[in-house]
Enzyme design. Structure first.
Site, short mmCIF file in Angstrom:
data_model
loop_
_atom_site.label_atom_id
_atom_site.label_comp_id
_atom_site.label_asym_id
_atom_site.label_seq_id
_atom_site.Cartn_x
_atom_site.Cartn_y
_atom_site.Cartn_z
N HIS A 121 6.22 -11.69 -0.70
CA HIS A 121 4.95 -10.66 -0.91
C HIS A 121 5.49 -9.94 -2.02
CE1 HIS A 121 2.64 -7.04 -0.06
NE2 HIS A 121 2.13 -7.71 0.60
N ASP A 198 12.91 -8.56 4.24
CA ASP A 198 11.47 -8.11 4.23
C ASP A 198 11.08 -8.68 5.70
OD1 ASP A 198 8.83 -7.92 4.48
OD2 ASP A 198 8.39 -8.38 2.32
N GLN A 201 6.50 -9.26 8.64
CA GLN A 201 5.83 -10.12 9.44
C GLN A 201 6.62 -10.73 10.63
OE1 GLN A 201 2.72 -10.58 9.00
NE2 GLN A 201 2.20 -9.80 6.90
N LYS A 224 1.54 -3.06 10.96
CA LYS A 224 1.46 -4.40 11.51
C LYS A 224 1.83 -4.79 12.80
CE LYS A 224 2.22 -5.94 6.38
NZ LYS A 224 0.76 -6.40 6.07
N CYS A 364 -1.33 -11.07 -2.24
CA CYS A 364 -0.07 -10.28 -2.54
C CYS A 364 1.09 -11.09 -2.83
CB CYS A 364 0.53 -9.06 -2.03
SG CYS A 364 -0.96 -8.09 -1.83
N1 PLP Z 1 5.96 -7.90 3.23
C1 PLP Z 1 4.90 -8.83 3.67
C2 PLP Z 1 5.70 -10.21 4.02
C3 PLP Z 1 3.79 -8.64 4.02
O1 PLP Z 1 3.00 -9.42 4.57
C4 PLP Z 1 3.57 -7.07 3.50
C5 PLP Z 1 1.94 -6.83 3.95
O2 PLP Z 1 1.18 -7.44 3.92
C6 PLP Z 1 4.34 -6.24 2.89
C7 PLP Z 1 5.50 -6.77 2.85
C8 PLP Z 1 3.82 -4.94 2.51
O3 PLP Z 1 3.80 -4.11 3.65
P1 PLP Z 1 3.14 -2.61 3.61
O4 PLP Z 1 1.91 -2.68 2.76
O5 PLP Z 1 2.85 -2.00 4.91
O6 PLP Z 1 4.30 -1.71 2.87
#
Ligand code: PLP
Length: 406
Positions: A121, A198, A201, A224, A364
């Protein structure tokens, strides 16, 4: 048996009636909230709302307990060694930016190597790319295989170049791939790198134990995982966090301020400048309770059943391509697909006509889209309140989209 229909009754937004009824398949973007989380927020604002770490009156002390108590709860939830290793942030994005801007700016030098992957992402890639550009470091991305897994040979090749940091996702938000974090972390440490995960998910869907994984940093977002928006967590190993300068300056992050010089508070306050989102932290605590009551083993099994059914049935439709690992391997409940001759946004819009909410776009993850050779996909993502009927609605909707564009 996991009773998803009963779980669904706990989510007011999914029980509003109307025609067609809502089939919510976009939890990877943001999950819905159970009544227990909504109640926790209302209860906080109706009974104990106050700023924290400042007041001596009863309300302020109650708010302090709620805030710091949730920090302890989060630490137990991911098995951190201490609540001091838990920093509240606005979400995963802010947490990773914090690490890149503080640890990164302190430790990365010209010519250093940062290793990430093509399946990230943007929030686990762009902050590292920004700091690499600033200091003149290099950033390399591990490739993916045909089945949407990280190419471990390429990873080992990059580790042989002794990167300073390795930053990657535990679960892909597009492919549903679950990366072998523990093994990859051990290899990264052997190569002398710090590891930043990260977990946006993964934490909502599977038990995560930071000591077992031995990662240095791990970030996730409450929204999430059934919790409120605008709140998230950065876990950092104590020794690493203690070595880092603050991210932002302001109230709460200082030890002593004079006109000449400021010294920093201990961790985690050092990284929590300003008034935190106390009510949302309390809501996160309620979301953790709710998930733990359901049980992660059952959650993972249920989501896998739904994803597997969706993958098998979508793959059987001529003209539909499904991306990511196959149905019969351990994978997350994220299913991305493309329908020949129908733009992913049109698929999403036609599904919406039938009450089915899915995501379409690059998610993204533009470097991943490039690696897959597409500009966008449609993505259905499953969570605790989805049932097999939702998979039926998805399949019927995709077939309807094909008929419209035939
Ligand atoms: N990392 C992953 C794998 C994601 O799916 C997302 C959000 O879709 C994010 C990071 C970013 O999360 P946030 O927008 O809550 O900071």
């Amino acid at each position: 048996m996991f009773d998803a229909a009963a779980v669904k009754r706990d989510f007011p937004i999914l029980n509003q009636g109307g025609a067609p009824p809502l089939t919510f398949l976009d939890s990877a973007a943001s999950s819905q909230k159970p009544q227990a989380v909504i109640d926790a927020l209302v209860n906080y604002y109706t009974t104990i709302n106050s700023n924290v770490h400042r007041g001596v009156y009863k309300l302020a002390v109650a708010a302090d307990h709620a805030y710091d108590g949730t920090r302890e709860h989060v630490a137990r939830f991911i098995n951190a060694t201490s609540p001091d290793e838990i920093v509240f942030t606005r979400g995963t994005t802010e947490a990773i930016n914090l690490v890149a801007a503080t640890w990164g700016r302190t430790n990365l030098r010209e010519g250093d190597l940062v290793v990430s992957t093509v399946m990230e992402h943007h929030s686990c890639f762009v902050p590292w790319q920004m700091i690499a550009l600033e200091v003149g470091a290099r950033i390399e991305a591990v490739r993916i295989t045909e089945s949407g897994e990280l190419d471990q040979d390429h990873y080992r090749e990059l580790l042989s170049q002794n990167p300073k940091v390795v930053a990657f996702t535990q679960v892909s938000n597009v492919l549903g791939t679950i990366n072998p974090v523990k093994e990859m972390t051990a290899q990264a440490h052997a190569a002398g790198a710090v590891v930043c995960i990260d977990a946006a998910q993964s934490v909502p869907h599977m038990a995560v134990d930071v000591q077992d994984l031995d990662v240095d940093f791990l970030a996730f977002s409450a929204h999430k995982m059934l919790g409120p928006m605008g709140i998230g967590v950065l876990y950092g190993k104590r020794s690493v966090l203690e070595s880092m300068p603050p991210y932002q300056g302001g109230g709460s992050m200082i030890r002593k301020v004079t006109l000449e010089k400021t010294t920093w508070a201990d961790i985690p306050s050092r990284f929590e400048a300003g008034t935190p989102s106390v009510g949302d932290v309390v809501g996160l605590g309620a979301a953790i309770d709710y998930l733990q009551d359901l049980g992660y083993a059952d959650i993972a099994r249920h989501e896998h059943e739904l994803a597997a059914a969706a993958i098998i049935r979508l793959s059987a439709i001529p003209g539909v391509t499904v991306y990511g690992p196959p149905a019969d391997v351990a994978r997350a409940g994220v299913v991305s697909f493309v329908v020949d001759g129908v733009h992913p946004h049109d698929v999403a819009a036609l599904l919406d006509e039938r009450g089915v909410a899915v995501r379409a776009g690059h998610h993204c993850a533009q470097p991943l889209m490039k690696a897959l050779g597409v500009t966008a996909t449609t993505r259905a993502s499953f969570y605790v309140y989805n049932t097999i009927d939702d998979v039926d609605r998805l399949i019927e909707g995709v077939e309807y989209a094909q008929r419209v564009f035939a």
